[in-house]
Design an enzyme around this catalytic site. Structure first.
Site, PDB file in Angstrom:
ATOM      1  N   ASN A 240      27.210 -53.135  59.328  1.00  0.00           N
ATOM      2  CA  ASN A 240      28.114 -54.023  58.031  1.00  0.00           C
ATOM      3  C   ASN A 240      28.973 -54.377  59.562  1.00  0.00           C
ATOM      4  O   ASN A 240      29.175 -53.571  59.743  1.00  0.00           O
ATOM      5  CB  ASN A 240      28.703 -53.151  56.998  1.00  0.00           C
ATOM      6  CG  ASN A 240      30.881 -54.103  56.460  1.00  0.00           C
ATOM      7  OD1 ASN A 240      30.189 -55.304  57.174  1.00  0.00           O
ATOM      8  ND2 ASN A 240      30.886 -52.981  56.003  1.00  0.00           N
ATOM      9  N   TRP A 241      29.431 -55.687  59.723  1.00  0.00           N
ATOM     10  CA  TRP A 241      29.368 -56.098  61.466  1.00  0.00           C
ATOM     11  C   TRP A 241      30.978 -56.305  60.438  1.00  0.00           C
ATOM     12  O   TRP A 241      31.889 -56.176  61.856  1.00  0.00           O
ATOM     13  CB  TRP A 241      28.618 -57.351  62.055  1.00  0.00           C
ATOM     14  CG  TRP A 241      27.610 -57.351  62.386  1.00  0.00           C
ATOM     15  CD1 TRP A 241      26.637 -55.479  62.286  1.00  0.00           C
ATOM     16  CD2 TRP A 241      26.588 -58.283  63.367  1.00  0.00           C
ATOM     17  NE1 TRP A 241      25.578 -56.131  63.050  1.00  0.00           N
ATOM     18  CE2 TRP A 241      25.256 -56.915  63.412  1.00  0.00           C
ATOM     19  CE3 TRP A 241      27.153 -59.291  63.346  1.00  0.00           C
ATOM     20  CZ2 TRP A 241      24.300 -57.956  64.123  1.00  0.00           C
ATOM     21  CZ3 TRP A 241      26.098 -60.042  63.839  1.00  0.00           C
ATOM     22  CH2 TRP A 241      24.783 -59.469  64.046  1.00  0.00           C
ATOM     23  N   LYS A 242      31.193 -56.270  60.048  1.00  0.00           N
ATOM     24  CA  LYS A 242      32.436 -56.280  59.124  1.00  0.00           C
ATOM     25  C   LYS A 242      33.364 -58.233  60.108  1.00  0.00           C
ATOM     26  O   LYS A 242      32.215 -58.850  60.497  1.00  0.00           O
ATOM     27  CB  LYS A 242      33.559 -55.770  59.644  1.00  0.00           C
ATOM     28  CG  LYS A 242      33.265 -54.376  58.847  1.00  0.00           C
ATOM     29  CD  LYS A 242      34.381 -53.337  58.811  1.00  0.00           C
ATOM     30  CE  LYS A 242      33.250 -52.213  57.751  1.00  0.00           C
ATOM     31  NZ  LYS A 242      34.528 -51.011  57.575  1.00  0.00           N
TER      32      LYS A 242
ATOM     33  N   GLY B 203      29.746 -49.229  59.268  1.00  0.00           N
ATOM     34  CA  GLY B 203      30.608 -50.397  59.496  1.00  0.00           C
ATOM     35  C   GLY B 203      30.337 -49.461  61.404  1.00  0.00           C
ATOM     36  O   GLY B 203      28.625 -50.488  62.439  1.00  0.00           O
ATOM     37  N   GLY B 204      31.731 -49.336  61.657  1.00  0.00           N
ATOM     38  CA  GLY B 204      31.345 -49.268  63.487  1.00  0.00           C
ATOM     39  C   GLY B 204      29.795 -49.595  64.388  1.00  0.00           C
ATOM     40  O   GLY B 204      29.664 -49.597  65.585  1.00  0.00           O
TER      41      GLY B 204
ATOM     42  N   GLU C  33      30.567 -45.709  49.522  1.00  0.00           N
ATOM     43  CA  GLU C  33      32.016 -45.231  50.325  1.00  0.00           C
ATOM     44  C   GLU C  33      33.428 -44.867  49.714  1.00  0.00           C
ATOM     45  O   GLU C  33      33.567 -45.632  49.020  1.00  0.00           O
ATOM     46  CB  GLU C  33      31.911 -46.764  51.175  1.00  0.00           C
ATOM     47  CG  GLU C  33      30.922 -47.618  51.855  1.00  0.00           C
ATOM     48  CD  GLU C  33      30.914 -49.062  52.335  1.00  0.00           C
ATOM     49  OE1 GLU C  33      30.549 -48.320  53.123  1.00  0.00           O
ATOM     50  OE2 GLU C  33      32.482 -49.277  52.272  1.00  0.00           O
TER      51      GLU C  33
ATOM     52  N   HIS D 253      33.130 -54.586  48.539  1.00  0.00           N
ATOM     53  CA  HIS D 253      33.680 -53.064  49.734  1.00  0.00           C
ATOM     54  C   HIS D 253      34.918 -52.999  49.525  1.00  0.00           C
ATOM     55  O   HIS D 253      35.729 -54.003  49.461  1.00  0.00           O
ATOM     56  CB  HIS D 253      33.238 -54.322  51.056  1.00  0.00           C
ATOM     57  CG  HIS D 253      33.432 -53.000  51.838  1.00  0.00           C
ATOM     58  ND1 HIS D 253      34.675 -52.844  52.773  1.00  0.00           N
ATOM     59  CD2 HIS D 253      32.358 -52.386  53.142  1.00  0.00           C
ATOM     60  CE1 HIS D 253      34.161 -52.118  53.299  1.00  0.00           C
ATOM     61  NE2 HIS D 253      33.268 -51.371  54.168  1.00  0.00           N
TER      62      HIS D 253
ATOM     63  N   SER E 238      31.823 -44.351  57.868  1.00  0.00           N
ATOM     64  CA  SER E 238      31.658 -43.339  58.877  1.00  0.00           C
ATOM     65  C   SER E 238      30.775 -43.067  59.076  1.00  0.00           C
ATOM     66  O   SER E 238      30.332 -41.834  59.972  1.00  0.00           O
ATOM     67  CB  SER E 238      32.946 -42.565  59.100  1.00  0.00           C
ATOM     68  OG  SER E 238      34.135 -43.600  59.505  1.00  0.00           O
TER      69      SER E 238
ATOM     70  N   GLU F 254      37.018 -52.803  51.167  1.00  0.00           N
ATOM     71  CA  GLU F 254      38.549 -53.980  52.045  1.00  0.00           C
ATOM     72  C   GLU F 254      38.523 -55.065  51.491  1.00  0.00           C
ATOM     73  O   GLU F 254      39.611 -55.254  51.285  1.00  0.00           O
ATOM     74  CB  GLU F 254      37.812 -54.277  53.160  1.00  0.00           C
ATOM     75  CG  GLU F 254      37.886 -52.766  54.509  1.00  0.00           C
ATOM     76  CD  GLU F 254      36.809 -52.898  55.306  1.00  0.00           C
ATOM     77  OE1 GLU F 254      36.235 -54.045  55.558  1.00  0.00           O
ATOM     78  OE2 GLU F 254      36.526 -51.248  56.496  1.00  0.00           O
TER      79      GLU F 254
ATOM     80  N   GLY G 147      36.596 -46.983  58.240  1.00  0.00           N
ATOM     81  CA  GLY G 147      37.044 -47.054  59.228  1.00  0.00           C
ATOM     82  C   GLY G 147      38.634 -46.347  59.455  1.00  0.00           C
ATOM     83  O   GLY G 147      39.069 -46.148  60.892  1.00  0.00           O
TER      84      GLY G 147
HETATM   85  C1  3PY Z   1      32.346 -47.832  56.944  1.00  0.00           C
HETATM   86  O1  3PY Z   1      31.611 -47.297  57.872  1.00  0.00           O
HETATM   87  O2  3PY Z   1      33.658 -48.227  58.151  1.00  0.00           O
HETATM   88  C2  3PY Z   1      32.437 -49.181  56.582  1.00  0.00           C
HETATM   89  O3  3PY Z   1      33.272 -49.683  55.511  1.00  0.00           O
HETATM   90  C3  3PY Z   1      30.646 -49.756  56.134  1.00  0.00           C
HETATM   91  O4  3PY Z   1      30.690 -50.775  54.952  1.00  0.00           O
END
Ligand code: 3PY
Length: 249
Positions: free
Chosen positions: A9-11, A232-233, A167, A96, A211, A98, A173
């Site tokens: 997930n590149w966000k 994510g990151g 999640e 998600h 994470s 967010e 994050g």
């Molecule tokens: C994270 O790992 O921070 C995520 O939100 C993946 O979607």
């Protein structure tokens, strides 16, 4: 046996130039060491065409980060499931945290989005999870069950067509991760809730997100009810993403 799924997930990150470098590195790594799992990257909408072009004919699937709850029409700024489909989008994230947090998306809205995706032939990755406050109040199970219940009876679609991503909001994050045991405990709750709804519960992939990184992926992915990861990151760094992919056997 079902294959695990590793979805990046590149966000709201990337550029035409950096996406190209990242995708070439990931595709090269996957060619050198063919993954035992399915792999996808969820790119920001303006880059879907680029990701589609660069991944064409490869085992890297295109994913989107959101989809409109509406089919078409006067909804400025929204992107429909049919539009995503034109860019070979195979998966789309819905709900998600967010989006739930910053865009006030409700369980009911997330369910409609999942339905729109399915109707267009796109697999929704339904994200759910509790906040730190809810965990501390002992509400984890109740919260994730409520969030899953909203998508369990999607009109005309079999629940076994979706992917679920647990999640914990407190692990997104923040660098905090659920321990493999904490994650497994929640995944087992989700699996049994699915089993009560469908005989195909064993086929549904339950991803862990929050994470997940190159250092903790193997232990999380070794849990019996963790069928992949939403990354994510670490999905923005090719060596880390490739290491996570290699951990998913
Ligand atoms: C994270 O790992 O921070 C995520 O939100 C993946 O979607």
């Amino acid at each position: 046996m079902k294959k695990k799924l590793i979805a990046g997930n590149w966000k709201m990150n990337g550029s035409l130039a950096s996406n190209e470098v990242l995708l070439h590195a990931v595709l090269d790594g996957m060619a050198q060491r063919p993954p035992a799992c399915d792999v996808a990257v969820a790119a920001p909408a303006p880059y879907l065409a680029q990701v589609q072009a660069l991944t064409a004919g490869s085992p890297l699937a295109v994913a989107a980060q959101d989809v409109s709850a509406h089919e078409a029409g006067a909804y400025t700024g929204e992107v429909s499931a049919a539009m995503l489909k034109e860019f070979s989008v195979r998966y789309v994230l819905v709900g998600h945290s967010e989006r739930r947090q910053y865009h006030h998306e409700t369980d009911a809205l997330v369910a409609i989005k999942a339905q729109r995706a399915l109707a267009a032939g796109i697999t929704p990755i339904v994200c759910l999870g509790e906040t730190m406050q809810e965990r501390e109040a002992g509400l984890t199970e109740a919260v994730v069950k409520r969030q899953l219940a909203a998508v369990i009876h999607l009109n005309g679609h079999c629940i076994s067509e979706i992917v679920v991503a647990y999640e914990p909001v407190w692990a997104i994050g923040t660098g905090l991760t659920a321990t493999p045991e904490q994650a497994q405990e929640v995944h087992a709750v989700l699996r049994s809730q699915l089993a009560a709804a469908t005989e195909h519960a064993g086929r549904i992939r339950l991803l862990y997100g929050g994470s997940m990184n190159a250092a903790n992926a193997a232990a999380l992915l070794a849990q019996p009810d963790i069928d992949g990861g939403l990354i994510g990151g670490a999905s923005l760094k090719a060596p880390d993403f490739l290491q996570i992919i290699a951990s998913a056997k």
